[in-house]
Write a protein that holds these residues in place. Structure first.
Motif, PDB file in Angstrom:
ATOM      1  N   ARG A   2       0.870  -1.286   0.186  1.00 39.48           N
ATOM      2  CA  ARG A   2       0.010   0.056   0.050  1.00 39.48           C
ATOM      3  C   ARG A   2       0.806   1.330   0.064  1.00 39.48           C
ATOM      4  O   ARG A   2       0.607   2.297  -0.698  1.00 39.48           O
ATOM      5  CB  ARG A   2      -0.919  -0.052   1.228  1.00 39.48           C
ATOM      6  N   PHE A   3       2.064   1.264   0.664  1.00 38.50           N
ATOM      7  CA  PHE A   3       2.774   2.346   0.994  1.00 38.50           C
ATOM      8  C   PHE A   3       3.463   2.563  -0.308  1.00 38.50           C
ATOM      9  O   PHE A   3       3.696   3.970  -0.777  1.00 38.50           O
ATOM     10  CB  PHE A   3       3.864   1.986   2.079  1.00 38.50           C
ATOM     11  N   VAL A   4       4.034   1.720  -1.005  1.00 36.13           N
ATOM     12  CA  VAL A   4       4.528   1.818  -2.467  1.00 36.13           C
ATOM     13  C   VAL A   4       3.544   2.667  -3.013  1.00 36.13           C
ATOM     14  O   VAL A   4       3.700   3.496  -3.903  1.00 36.13           O
ATOM     15  CB  VAL A   4       5.127   0.485  -2.766  1.00 36.13           C
ATOM     16  N   PHE A   7       2.916   6.023  -2.656  1.00 39.29           N
ATOM     17  CA  PHE A   7       4.359   6.897  -2.911  1.00 39.29           C
ATOM     18  C   PHE A   7       4.262   7.195  -4.237  1.00 39.29           C
ATOM     19  O   PHE A   7       4.685   8.295  -5.070  1.00 39.29           O
ATOM     20  CB  PHE A   7       5.520   6.494  -2.283  1.00 39.29           C
ATOM     21  N   ARG A   8       3.854   5.982  -5.265  1.00 40.09           N
ATOM     22  CA  ARG A   8       3.995   6.393  -6.736  1.00 40.09           C
ATOM     23  C   ARG A   8       2.723   6.940  -7.660  1.00 40.09           C
ATOM     24  O   ARG A   8       2.496   7.025  -8.515  1.00 40.09           O
ATOM     25  CB  ARG A   8       4.171   4.997  -7.237  1.00 40.09           C
ATOM     26  N   THR A  42      16.758   9.744 -10.575  1.00 39.03           N
ATOM     27  CA  THR A  42      15.376   9.805 -10.445  1.00 39.03           C
ATOM     28  C   THR A  42      14.405  10.880 -11.240  1.00 39.03           C
ATOM     29  O   THR A  42      13.530  10.510 -11.744  1.00 39.03           O
ATOM     30  CB  THR A  42      14.907  10.084  -8.908  1.00 39.03           C
ATOM     31  N   LYS A  45      14.769   9.621 -14.905  1.00 42.26           N
ATOM     32  CA  LYS A  45      13.915   8.208 -15.200  1.00 42.26           C
ATOM     33  C   LYS A  45      12.427   8.846 -14.950  1.00 42.26           C
ATOM     34  O   LYS A  45      11.527   8.115 -15.878  1.00 42.26           O
ATOM     35  CB  LYS A  45      14.209   7.564 -13.892  1.00 42.26           C
ATOM     36  N   HIS A  46      11.931   9.495 -14.219  1.00 39.45           N
ATOM     37  CA  HIS A  46      10.631   9.703 -13.825  1.00 39.45           C
ATOM     38  C   HIS A  46      10.048  11.111 -14.537  1.00 39.45           C
ATOM     39  O   HIS A  46       9.007  11.343 -14.186  1.00 39.45           O
ATOM     40  CB  HIS A  46      10.118   9.874 -12.501  1.00 39.45           C
ATOM     41  N   PHE A 222      14.813   9.226  -2.292  1.00 44.10           N
ATOM     42  CA  PHE A 222      15.030   9.135  -3.841  1.00 44.10           C
ATOM     43  C   PHE A 222      13.703   8.651  -4.660  1.00 44.10           C
ATOM     44  O   PHE A 222      13.724   8.601  -5.833  1.00 44.10           O
ATOM     45  CB  PHE A 222      15.943   7.840  -3.765  1.00 44.10           C
ATOM     46  N   GLU A 223      12.629   8.799  -4.143  1.00 47.79           N
ATOM     47  CA  GLU A 223      11.361   8.328  -4.801  1.00 47.79           C
ATOM     48  C   GLU A 223      10.947   9.991  -5.504  1.00 47.79           C
ATOM     49  O   GLU A 223      11.268  10.741  -4.883  1.00 47.79           O
ATOM     50  CB  GLU A 223      10.224   8.155  -3.755  1.00 47.79           C
ATOM     51  N   TYR A 249      13.576  13.161   4.324  1.00 47.10           N
ATOM     52  CA  TYR A 249      13.921  11.820   4.413  1.00 47.10           C
ATOM     53  C   TYR A 249      14.170  11.368   5.818  1.00 47.10           C
ATOM     54  O   TYR A 249      14.987  10.730   5.928  1.00 47.10           O
ATOM     55  CB  TYR A 249      15.177  11.757   3.369  1.00 47.10           C
ATOM     56  N   ARG A 251      12.629   9.087   7.151  1.00 48.42           N
ATOM     57  CA  ARG A 251      12.433   7.870   7.276  1.00 48.42           C
ATOM     58  C   ARG A 251      13.851   7.072   7.315  1.00 48.42           C
ATOM     59  O   ARG A 251      13.823   5.982   7.899  1.00 48.42           O
ATOM     60  CB  ARG A 251      11.873   7.227   5.893  1.00 48.42           C
ATOM     61  N   VAL A 252      14.883   7.546   6.890  1.00 46.81           N
ATOM     62  CA  VAL A 252      16.202   6.911   7.084  1.00 46.81           C
ATOM     63  C   VAL A 252      17.228   7.864   7.405  1.00 46.81           C
ATOM     64  O   VAL A 252      17.869   7.488   8.363  1.00 46.81           O
ATOM     65  CB  VAL A 252      16.584   6.530   5.585  1.00 46.81           C
TER      66      VAL A 252
END
Lengths: 375, 90
Positions: A2-4, A7-8, A42, A45-46, A222-223, A249, A251-252
């Motif tokens: 779900r989290f992924v 985020f996307r 990123t 790429k996106h 990096f998302e 960030y 989270r990390v």
């Protein structure tokens, strides 16, 4: 997952894009530098730039360690590798980086024993398994990899290993940012801060950029949505007249960083008085060398390295790309003489290099698209 | 080299302090966990690994997010996994 998915979510990106557009003041242009090569990757790429208004320009920074290593150091490494009884070990990223006499791969073809390793600890094992070889680890990278090199030297010392050494090319991000801020040709309003480097050094070292140089600084993940959110945070600071260090960030990355990693670096390494960066020239205190205490693991002390200065190839404009002065596709050899298969410059070698990212994902700047298809 | 790759700690190595067996992209690898000692990493925890060293403890959702991002990177990630598969850290 779900989290992924969350985020996307493209809708979220569009909401952020709308907020970013709303934060831009009419007539004002914003130059935001993403420092880390992973972020550059990123962004292309996106197609992050597709979500940004014209007024917001992303400038690619020097945070790709493969891209900033000068040719002279590659030549020196190859010189070491070609000495009698030497086994050179290197991360795979570096194998195709050209020196003035070719790359590691070319040297291997000439008979040098150069082996790809994933970790400096692999290099240590090779040394242990081959006591008759002098095993040298080609150490490169910012603060994400220097703790690993330091820990490996400490381990080698604890084991009393006598045939292992490090050719130390570790660089540090803060002096490079100071050099960029001092560059008169560059207009940067804020920084998208590196994620992994900050895992080690934390957020505090960036404070001078915000406090003394008046540039907002946001450490970013990096998302794609991390990048967009960081841009929004930067623009909000600019809108409100603030300049602070913020951590997107969380989270990390912790504010303090990884103290154990910093201690390991400090135990084994010390800043060099100066070091050459491709494209940025010589920058004071911008790289690390092995301390005297660990001299027996320092390839620079063990080998009589030529240390010749080598100018970058004249056709190559990596320097201007790394300083954000030109876009990769504006380089005169981009995509013609210089491709990922036959790179002239370092920015085309590493997948995180700005040129390779442009080349691989075929994303050209909006200006160029417009130039190619006049309305 | 610059990629931080998530791994799930399977076991702490009793014989070799500071080393752990970690599941990285479906394969069991040895990883040095000395730099995350203060996080008191336990089996089942996720860590972010750089060149054989865990640099940060992360939660499972962050691990999945990072993995899906890495998979999208294509060749760079495949190269890194190939390098890891040949790695024999001890």
């Amino acid at each position: 997952m779900r989290f992924v998915d969350e985020f996307r979510d493209r809708e979220k990106a569009q909401v952020l894009a709308a907020r970013i557009a709303a934060l831009c003041e009419p007539g004002r242009r914003y130059g935001l530098m993403e420092i880390c090569g992973g972020h550059t990757h990123t962004i292309y790429k996106h197609g992050i730039e597709d979500y940004l208004p014209e007024a917001v320009q992303l400038v690619h920074g020097p945070g790709c360690p493969v891209c900033v290593i000068p040719m002279g150091r590659v030549d020196d490494a190859i010189w070491i590798a070609e000495q009698q009884g030497v086994t050179m070990t290197s991360f795979g990223d570096l194998l195709r980086v050209p020196g003035s006499r070719g790359s590691f791969l070319d040297a291997t073809a000439r008979g040098a024993d150069i082996r790809m390793v994933y970790s400096p600890l692999d290099s240590l094992r090779i040394a242990r398994d081959n006591p008759d070889r002098r095993v040298v680890f080609m150490a490169i990278g910012f603060e994400t990899t220097s703790p690993s090199t330091a820990m490996t030297v400490l381990r080698a010392a604890a084991e009393g290993l006598e045939n292992f050494s490090v050719f130390c090319n570790h660089v540090t991000i803060i002096p490079a940012l100071q050099a960029i801020l001092a560059s008169p040709e560059l207009h940067i309003d804020g920084f998208i801060g590196p994620g992994h480097v900050s895992t080690v050094i934390g957020c505090e070292p960036y404070r001078f950029i915000a406090a003394e140089r008046g540039r907002p600084f946001v450490v970013a993940g990096f998302e794609p949505l991390d990048i967009l959110q960081s841009i929004q945070m930067l623009l909000l600071q600019l809108r409100e007249g603030r300049s602070e260090v913020e951590n997107q960030y969380t989270r990390v990355v912790s504010w303090e960083g990884n103290q154990k990693a910093l201690q390991a670096i400090d135990e084994v390494m010390e800043p060099r008085p100066t070091f050459e960066w491709r494209g940025l020239g010589w920058i004071p205190d911008s790289a690390m060398r092995i301390r005297e205490k660990y001299a027996r693991f320092d390839a620079e002390r063990l080998f009589d390295i030529p240390a010749a200065r080598v100018a970058d190839p004249p056709a190559c404009q990596c320097g201007e790309v790394l300083r954000g002065i030109i876009k990769p596709w504006e380089c005169r050899v981009f995509g013609t003489a210089c491709t990922p298969e036959t790179p002239i410059g370092t920015c085309m070698v590493s997948s995180e290099g700005a040129c390779a990212a442009y080349y691989n994902f075929g994303r050209f700047s909006r200006q160029r698209v417009r130039q190619a298809t006049p309305a | 080299m610059c990629l931080g790759i998530p791994g799930e700690v399977v076991a702490l190595d009793i014989d070799r302090p500071g080393m752990a067996t970690v599941n990285v992209a479906g394969a069991r690898r040895q990883v040095n966990v000395m730099l995350v000692e203060e996080e008191r990493v336990q089996p089942g925890d996720w860590v972010l690994i750089h060149v054989g060293f865990a640099l940060a403890k992360i939660d499972e959702e962050e691990a999945r997010l990072t993995l899906s991002h890495l998979e999208e990177m294509g060749q760079a990630y495949r190269d890194e996994l190939r390098a890891i598969s040949q790695s024999r850290i001890d």
